[in-house]
Design an enzyme around this catalytic site. Structure first.
Site, PDB file in Angstrom:
ATOM      1  CD  GLU A  41      -2.810   0.035  -0.148  1.00  0.00           C
ATOM      2  OE1 GLU A  41      -2.977  -0.830  -1.341  1.00  0.00           O
ATOM      3  OE2 GLU A  41      -3.629   0.884  -0.255  1.00  0.00           O
TER       4      GLU A  41
HETATM    5  C1  LIG Z   1       3.208  -9.838   0.843  1.00  0.00           C
HETATM    6  C2  LIG Z   1       2.962  -8.760  -0.416  1.00  0.00           C
HETATM    7  C3  LIG Z   1       1.531  -8.581  -0.668  1.00  0.00           C
HETATM    8  C4  LIG Z   1       1.247  -7.742  -1.511  1.00  0.00           C
HETATM    9  N1  LIG Z   1      -0.010  -7.615  -1.886  1.00  0.00           N
HETATM   10  C5  LIG Z   1      -0.459  -6.679  -3.123  1.00  0.00           C
HETATM   11  C6  LIG Z   1      -1.587  -6.800  -3.529  1.00  0.00           C
HETATM   12  O1  LIG Z   1      -2.814  -7.477  -3.060  1.00  0.00           O
HETATM   13  N2  LIG Z   1      -1.965  -6.035  -4.699  1.00  0.00           N
HETATM   14  C7  LIG Z   1      -0.829  -5.254  -5.391  1.00  0.00           C
HETATM   15  O2  LIG Z   1      -1.520  -4.796  -6.248  1.00  0.00           O
HETATM   16  N3  LIG Z   1       0.406  -5.334  -4.917  1.00  0.00           N
HETATM   17  C8  LIG Z   1       0.523  -6.001  -3.714  1.00  0.00           C
HETATM   18  N4  LIG Z   1       1.686  -5.934  -3.309  1.00  0.00           N
HETATM   19  C9  LIG Z   1       2.767  -5.186  -4.007  1.00  0.00           C
HETATM   20  C10 LIG Z   1       3.113  -4.125  -2.988  1.00  0.00           C
HETATM   21  O3  LIG Z   1       2.166  -3.119  -2.935  1.00  0.00           O
HETATM   22  C11 LIG Z   1       4.587  -3.404  -3.714  1.00  0.00           C
HETATM   23  O4  LIG Z   1       5.519  -4.364  -3.434  1.00  0.00           O
HETATM   24  C12 LIG Z   1       5.027  -2.325  -3.420  1.00  0.00           C
HETATM   25  O5  LIG Z   1       4.093  -1.121  -3.918  1.00  0.00           O
HETATM   26  C13 LIG Z   1       6.199  -1.706  -3.720  1.00  0.00           C
HETATM   27  O6  LIG Z   1       6.575  -2.034  -5.164  1.00  0.00           O
HETATM   28  P1  LIG Z   1       7.861  -2.998  -5.531  1.00  0.00           P
HETATM   29  O7  LIG Z   1       7.856  -4.143  -4.778  1.00  0.00           O
HETATM   30  O8  LIG Z   1       7.910  -3.210  -7.073  1.00  0.00           O
HETATM   31  O9  LIG Z   1       9.069  -2.164  -4.876  1.00  0.00           O
HETATM   32  P2  LIG Z   1       9.910  -0.778  -5.957  1.00  0.00           P
HETATM   33  O10 LIG Z   1       8.754  -0.060  -6.251  1.00  0.00           O
HETATM   34  O11 LIG Z   1      10.845  -1.625  -6.871  1.00  0.00           O
HETATM   35  O12 LIG Z   1      10.667  -0.300  -4.637  1.00  0.00           O
HETATM   36  C14 LIG Z   1      11.810  -0.814  -4.035  1.00  0.00           C
HETATM   37  C15 LIG Z   1      12.570   0.198  -3.219  1.00  0.00           C
HETATM   38  O13 LIG Z   1      12.662   1.200  -3.841  1.00  0.00           O
HETATM   39  C16 LIG Z   1      12.168   2.330  -3.091  1.00  0.00           C
HETATM   40  N5  LIG Z   1      11.525   3.242  -4.387  1.00  0.00           N
HETATM   41  C17 LIG Z   1      10.583   2.938  -5.282  1.00  0.00           C
HETATM   42  N6  LIG Z   1      10.304   4.091  -5.962  1.00  0.00           N
HETATM   43  C18 LIG Z   1      11.419   4.996  -5.551  1.00  0.00           C
HETATM   44  C19 LIG Z   1      11.461   6.447  -5.727  1.00  0.00           C
HETATM   45  N7  LIG Z   1      10.938   7.045  -6.912  1.00  0.00           N
HETATM   46  N8  LIG Z   1      12.455   7.220  -5.091  1.00  0.00           N
HETATM   47  C20 LIG Z   1      13.043   6.577  -3.751  1.00  0.00           C
HETATM   48  N9  LIG Z   1      12.718   5.388  -3.657  1.00  0.00           N
HETATM   49  C21 LIG Z   1      11.937   4.483  -4.280  1.00  0.00           C
HETATM   50  C22 LIG Z   1      10.915   1.881  -2.510  1.00  0.00           C
HETATM   51  O14 LIG Z   1      10.543   2.449  -1.423  1.00  0.00           O
HETATM   52  C23 LIG Z   1      11.610   0.557  -1.980  1.00  0.00           C
HETATM   53  O15 LIG Z   1      12.243   0.664  -0.680  1.00  0.00           O
HETATM   54  C24 LIG Z   1       1.913  -7.023  -2.211  1.00  0.00           C
HETATM   55  C25 LIG Z   1       3.584  -7.156  -1.988  1.00  0.00           C
HETATM   56  C26 LIG Z   1       3.820  -7.878  -1.126  1.00  0.00           C
HETATM   57  C27 LIG Z   1       5.368  -8.202  -0.892  1.00  0.00           C
END
Ligand SMILES: Cc1cc2nc3c(=O)[nH]c(=O)nc-3n(C[C@H](O)[C@H](O)[C@H](O)COP(=O)(O)OP(=O)(O)OC[C@H]3O[C@@H](n4cnc5c(N)ncnc54)[C@H](O)[C@@H]3O)c2cc1C
Length: 558
Positions: A367
């Site tokens: 979220e």
């Molecule tokens: C157990 C679990 C359940 C989930 N359930 C759902 C679900 O039901 N539905 C759904 O749609 N998603 C779900 N998610 C996805 C979750 O919302 C995403 O993992 C989350 O939004 C982060 O995206 P990412 O994993 O691609 O990380 P990234 O976006 O790749 O981020 C990786 C790191 O980089 C940082 N970062 C990213 N962008 C920037 C920026 N512009 N500047 C500085 N730092 C940055 C982030 O803060 C993080 O620390 C789930 C994830 C998990 C692990």
């Protein structure tokens, strides 16, 4: 909104259900087997059993029409039972949110009624392998299928990553790019071309099913486009962020308190160096009290935001971000400290605090990650700083000073120090154009969250003293105790804003040597340090309250 009596009954039923169906040993075994107890989740959502989802569904569709405050209370309680199961239940709320805010009346009637009456489970399919924090990078497509001039349906192609309930849901809301932009579609389990992977082997929330989804030429009729108009998807997702972030904030709060509620009684029984750990100041004032203060600061902000959402002030996305950021970071710190508080026992599975710590870790990721929250908070409040010519936080500080005049015991004077210092840090950042450094922008987000939460907690303590707290609010502390908790947190917030603000502004080259003394003075740093006087006595008092001791014992604790 539902009546207090109904909410109290629902919370009690939820607690009883948790005790009966998910006692410690069952949770430990499920966690070890990495198993989602689907039957239990279904019972929680079944109208004939616990029917927890009824709280979230509007009355006209067979639900109880709970408001944001009700939802926060339920989410905190669910998180205390198990955050994985809570996530499974949450997924139905998240999955149905695009429908609640954006669907046509016919779509709402079909899908929300099915959630209420059949207890169907939903999943929320936004994230993709290459689109996480940046949802605009979405690659899943929904191609129009034409019947002459009319759009008959859509063919969806793509994949989704980390979807809660991904392998167990009955229906899914899927975000996909149409020719007019991102849009939500409702896809049912078993649709041709729609499949899910094996559940992920995760660090925590192992009782929730998380799976990748694959969509290969999945056909849906046009009436599965949420709202019937293409290109509304990101707006529909945005429209509920304030609300959904509050739910995850409540998860952080519930899990953090669940860990402390294990550490506190443990420390009364564990004897080391001739006395219980609970009597050792170096233990309570490091591992317990500061975590209580941060969690209660998060709670104050959650409750204030929930009341404002329920009063119709809109979706309050930034406030939701502050609530989530503070409560989930505090929840993580509290769980981590609870492992330390139990020593070697905390490091084993049996005592559950290490599981809570693994579980609550997700709350700073899903979220919206903590870093994205920092960015959201900072960008929004930066605009307020500019619009008010630097007066926004000075004004909030003046509000806290007025509160201090009426309630000198609630720490509003310390919150005012934090808010004044914040205004000065932001002004210096403006003059020196420091927000060109992303790190400075995000650190400002953290300082803003601390300062705003300090104000919020002081207001909550004052309302408590006046007997005007929301009747549904947590009553864990009485007025003098909450005032002491507030003073502890507000001092931390003031010091954080003053000292870290100075650090980051100086670190980014925003202040020359010759200006340093004047900048330090503008931050009120020496006043902030002087305001720490009385901190240990307040921490003693909070510890005494937590351990049910009379105040006299505090001096003997060391
Ligand atoms: C157990 C679990 C359940 C989930 N359930 C759902 C679900 O039901 N539905 C759904 O749609 N998603 C779900 N998610 C996805 C979750 O919302 C995403 O993992 C989350 O939004 C982060 O995206 P990412 O994993 O691609 O990380 P990234 O976006 O790749 O981020 C990786 C790191 O980089 C940082 N970062 C990213 N962008 C920037 C920026 N512009 N500047 C500085 N730092 C940055 C982030 O803060 C993080 O620390 C789930 C994830 C998990 C692990």
């Amino acid at each position: 909104m539902i009546a207090k009596k109904t909410l109290t009954l629902s919370l009690k039923s939820l607690r009883d259900f948790g005790k009966k169906r998910l006692p410690d040993q069952v949770v430990i075994d499920l966690d070890a087997r990495d198993e989602c107890p689907l039957e239990i989740v279904q019972q929680m959502c079944s109208p004939d059993k616990l029917g927890i989802q009824l709280l979230f569904v509007p009355e006209e569709y067979g639900g109880m029409g709970g408001g944001a405050f009700d939802v926060y209370c339920i989410c905190e309680e669910m998180a205390r039972i198990d955050l994985g199961v809570a996530t499974s239940v949450l997924a139905t709320f998240l999955g149905s949110d695009p429908i609640t805010v954006g669907a046509t009346p016919e779509q709402k009637k079909i899908w929300l009624t099915r959630i209420a009456e059949e207890g169907i489970l939903f999943a929320y399919g936004a994230t993709e392998p290459n689109a996480g924090s940046d949802l605009a990078a979405l690659e899943t497509t929904a191609e129009r299928v034409m019947d002459g001039e009319r759009i008959a349906g859509y063919k969806i192609n793509g994949s989704k990553q980390w979807i809660s309930n991904g392998g167990v849901a009955d229906a899914y809301t899927i975000l996909a790019n149409t020719p007019a932009g991102p849009s939500w579609f409702i896809v049912e389990k078993g649709a041709k071309g729609f499949s899910h992977d094996e559940p992920e082997d995760k660090h925590g929330i192992r009782l929730s099913n998380t799976a990748a989804l694959s969509l290969s030429d999945v056909y849906v009729d046009a009436d599965r486009l949420v709202g019937g108009v293409e290109g509304q998807g990101l707006n529909q997702a945005q429209a509920v962020f304030g609300y959904t972030r509050l739910m995850v904030a409540a998860f952080g709060l519930g899990a953090g308190w669940a860990a402390l509620d294990r550490a506190i009684p443990y420390s009364t029984k564990r004897i080391q160096a001739g006395s219980p750990l609970s009597q050792k100041q170096g233990y309570t004032h490091k591992l317990i009290v500061p975590n209580v203060a941060r969690l209660e600061a998060g709670r104050a902000f959650i409750e204030e935001t929930a009341e404002r959402i329920d009063a119709g002030e809109g979706s309050l996305n930034t406030e939701g971000a502050i609530a989530k950021y503070m409560s989930t970071e505090a929840g993580n710190q509290a769980a981590e400290a609870s492992i330390q508080a139990l020593g070697g026992y905390g490091y084993t599975h049996e005592y559950l605090v290490e599981k809570i710590s693994r579980d609550v870790r997700i709350t700073t990721i899903y979220e919206g990650t903590s870093e994205i929250m920092e960015m959201t908070i900072s960008r929004d409040r930066w605009q307020l700083h500019l619009k008010t010519r630097g007066q926004h936080y000075h004004d909030l500080a003046r509000g806290c000073e007025a509160l201090h005049a009426r309630h000198p015991e609630v720490g509003a004077n310390f919150a005012a120090l934090a808010l004044h210092a914040l205004a000065e840090v932001m002004e210096k950042a403006r003059v020196a154009r420091l927000t060109r450094y992303q790190h400075i922008l995000l650190r400002l987000g953290e300082l803003i969250a601390y300062a705003e939460c300090a104000g919020s907690l002081a207001r909550r303590a004052a309302r408590m003293a006046e007997g005007k707290l929301n009747e549904k609010a947590s009553q864990r502390f009485d007025a003098p105790a909450l005032a002491a908790v507030s003073r502890v947190f507000a001092r931390e917030a003031a010091l954080k804003v003053g000292a870290d603000g100075l650090r980051w502004v100086t670190g980014a080259g925003g202040v020359m040597d010759a200006e340093m003394a004047a900048f330090e003075a503008s931050l009120g740093l020496s006043t902030i340090y002087r305001a720490q006087a009385g901190l240990i006595a307040d921490m003693d008092y909070v510890a005494d309250v937590l351990y049910g001791r009379s105040r006299k014992q505090a001096g003997q604790a060391a």
